[in-house]
Motif scaffolding. Sequence first.
Motif, PDB file in Angstrom:
ATOM      1  N   LEU A 165       6.755  -2.968  -4.649  1.00 58.43           N
ATOM      2  CA  LEU A 165       6.437  -1.739  -5.383  1.00 58.43           C
ATOM      3  C   LEU A 165       7.453  -1.617  -6.511  1.00 58.43           C
ATOM      4  O   LEU A 165       8.633  -1.365  -6.277  1.00 58.43           O
ATOM      5  CB  LEU A 165       6.496  -0.514  -4.478  1.00 58.43           C
TER       6      LEU A 165
ATOM      7  N   VAL B 210       5.308  10.313   2.641  1.00 62.32           N
ATOM      8  CA  VAL B 210       5.261   9.182   1.699  1.00 62.32           C
ATOM      9  C   VAL B 210       5.461   7.917   2.515  1.00 62.32           C
ATOM     10  O   VAL B 210       6.546   7.697   3.068  1.00 62.32           O
ATOM     11  CB  VAL B 210       6.341   9.297   0.610  1.00 62.32           C
ATOM     12  N   GLN B 211       4.436   7.086   2.606  1.00 57.35           N
ATOM     13  CA  GLN B 211       4.504   5.881   3.418  1.00 57.35           C
ATOM     14  C   GLN B 211       4.188   4.646   2.579  1.00 57.35           C
ATOM     15  O   GLN B 211       3.279   4.674   1.737  1.00 57.35           O
ATOM     16  CB  GLN B 211       3.541   5.957   4.598  1.00 57.35           C
ATOM     17  N   LEU B 212       4.944   3.586   2.831  1.00 55.89           N
ATOM     18  CA  LEU B 212       4.719   2.295   2.202  1.00 55.89           C
ATOM     19  C   LEU B 212       4.328   1.309   3.290  1.00 55.89           C
ATOM     20  O   LEU B 212       5.101   1.095   4.233  1.00 55.89           O
ATOM     21  CB  LEU B 212       5.980   1.820   1.480  1.00 55.89           C
TER      22      LEU B 212
ATOM     23  N   VAL C 217       9.256   5.894   3.685  1.00 56.67           N
ATOM     24  CA  VAL C 217      10.241   5.254   2.820  1.00 56.67           C
ATOM     25  C   VAL C 217      11.607   5.934   2.914  1.00 56.67           C
ATOM     26  O   VAL C 217      12.641   5.276   2.767  1.00 56.67           O
ATOM     27  CB  VAL C 217       9.745   5.215   1.362  1.00 56.67           C
TER      28      VAL C 217
ATOM     29  N   ARG D 157       0.852  -1.192   0.000  1.00 54.88           N
ATOM     30  CA  ARG D 157       0.000   0.000   0.000  1.00 54.88           C
ATOM     31  C   ARG D 157       0.889   1.244   0.000  1.00 54.88           C
ATOM     32  O   ARG D 157       1.900   1.307   0.692  1.00 54.88           O
ATOM     33  CB  ARG D 157      -0.906   0.005   1.227  1.00 54.88           C
ATOM     34  N   VAL D 158       0.488   2.230  -0.775  1.00 56.35           N
ATOM     35  CA  VAL D 158       1.217   3.487  -0.868  1.00 56.35           C
ATOM     36  C   VAL D 158       0.289   4.611  -0.421  1.00 56.35           C
ATOM     37  O   VAL D 158      -0.838   4.728  -0.909  1.00 56.35           O
ATOM     38  CB  VAL D 158       1.682   3.749  -2.323  1.00 56.35           C
ATOM     39  N   ASP D 159       0.761   5.430   0.517  1.00 60.82           N
ATOM     40  CA  ASP D 159      -0.019   6.566   0.995  1.00 60.82           C
ATOM     41  C   ASP D 159       0.820   7.835   0.884  1.00 60.82           C
ATOM     42  O   ASP D 159       1.911   7.921   1.466  1.00 60.82           O
ATOM     43  CB  ASP D 159      -0.459   6.362   2.450  1.00 60.82           C
TER      44      ASP D 159
ATOM     45  N   LEU E  46       8.518   8.513  -4.267  1.00 63.22           N
ATOM     46  CA  LEU E  46       7.967   7.232  -3.825  1.00 63.22           C
ATOM     47  C   LEU E  46       9.080   6.212  -3.573  1.00 63.22           C
ATOM     48  O   LEU E  46       8.942   5.331  -2.724  1.00 63.22           O
ATOM     49  CB  LEU E  46       7.007   6.678  -4.877  1.00 63.22           C
TER      50      LEU E  46
ATOM     51  N   SER F 109      -3.718   7.610  -2.472  1.00 65.59           N
ATOM     52  CA  SER F 109      -3.368   6.290  -1.938  1.00 65.59           C
ATOM     53  C   SER F 109      -3.502   5.255  -3.042  1.00 65.59           C
ATOM     54  O   SER F 109      -4.403   5.344  -3.886  1.00 65.59           O
ATOM     55  CB  SER F 109      -4.279   5.905  -0.763  1.00 65.59           C
TER      56      SER F 109
ATOM     57  N   THR G 152       2.351  -4.237  -6.595  1.00 63.08           N
ATOM     58  CA  THR G 152       1.979  -2.886  -7.001  1.00 63.08           C
ATOM     59  C   THR G 152       2.952  -2.422  -8.083  1.00 63.08           C
ATOM     60  O   THR G 152       4.147  -2.280  -7.831  1.00 63.08           O
ATOM     61  CB  THR G 152       2.027  -1.922  -5.807  1.00 63.08           C
TER      62      THR G 152
ATOM     63  N   VAL H 231      11.405  -1.724  -2.923  1.00 68.26           N
ATOM     64  CA  VAL H 231      11.002  -0.818  -3.994  1.00 68.26           C
ATOM     65  C   VAL H 231      12.022  -0.892  -5.126  1.00 68.26           C
ATOM     66  O   VAL H 231      13.230  -0.964  -4.882  1.00 68.26           O
ATOM     67  CB  VAL H 231      10.918   0.643  -3.490  1.00 68.26           C
TER      68      VAL H 231
END
Length: 291
Positions: free
Chosen positions: A148, A58-60, A65, A2-4, A48, A24, A180, A75
């Motif tokens: 990711l 930026v959160q994974l 991150v 998940r990416v936020d 990202l 997101s 993702t 990533v």
Amino acid sequence: MRVDVQGLTVRYGDVTAINDMSFSLSGNKIYGLLGRNGSGKTSLMSALAGYRKPSGSVQLDGLPVFENAAAMRRVCLVRHTADAADKGDKVAYVLDHGAAWRDTWDNDYALKLADLFKIGLKTKVGELSLGQRSALGVVIGLASRSPLTMLDESHLGMDTPTRYAFYDALLHDFMEHPRTIVISTHLIEELSSLLEEVLIIDDGRLVLQEEADVLRSRGTEVTGNASDVDEFTAGLTVLSEKSLGRTKAAMVYGALEDEQLVRARQLGLELGPIALQDLFVHLTEPVGGKR
């Protein structure tokens, strides 16, 4: 993964590449990142990937991150060529390097892809053609199997048959190993069938985030007798028109109401989908000559 992203801003001196962007990504989808040149796609992907300290968040999977080695190992960002590789390195060394950095790396798959794209393992990176360097970047991205994976115009140097081989490999591997995947591209129609969700950015801002099929449903091509088409499209947002004799085709933007669909049948008009690329052009069209 998940990416936020919340309130992300990226500046280079006086230039703002990303302006207070928030979105997101739920994960396990192929996302298309679309934007004109200079819209901020590469800056967004770099943020990202944790390449620069973000202004904003930026959160994974709930963790930042930037300066987080564990997150960054999950990533993979590949630009339009394998620019992380030294030109004097042999391809085999580049692949070994990828394996050393990625716990998820599949070396057998990397060798299979190198053979598919006709990249000699003993060849130095500097001796590869532009298309082969692009293909090497794709090999690194897909074989990394990173939760990711981001491909920033990584296919642009390839010829058409090689690009289509890449698209087939991407879809097949994604089906077997969901993750993702974010792809930025100008070749929208070539990739449109792969994209499950689309993000369109323009001038550093998020224009929309939409499922690809929902976005396509916003546009309709109306074809029929020219006068009937003109009557039907009066008051609608018309993206473009083409005429051949008494027949006219108009592309309109916006969902059609039930009564409009009934009226189209009454007029004998044909309604069909329009290309994702045409919708993209409309949504990023400069207003009043300014972006």
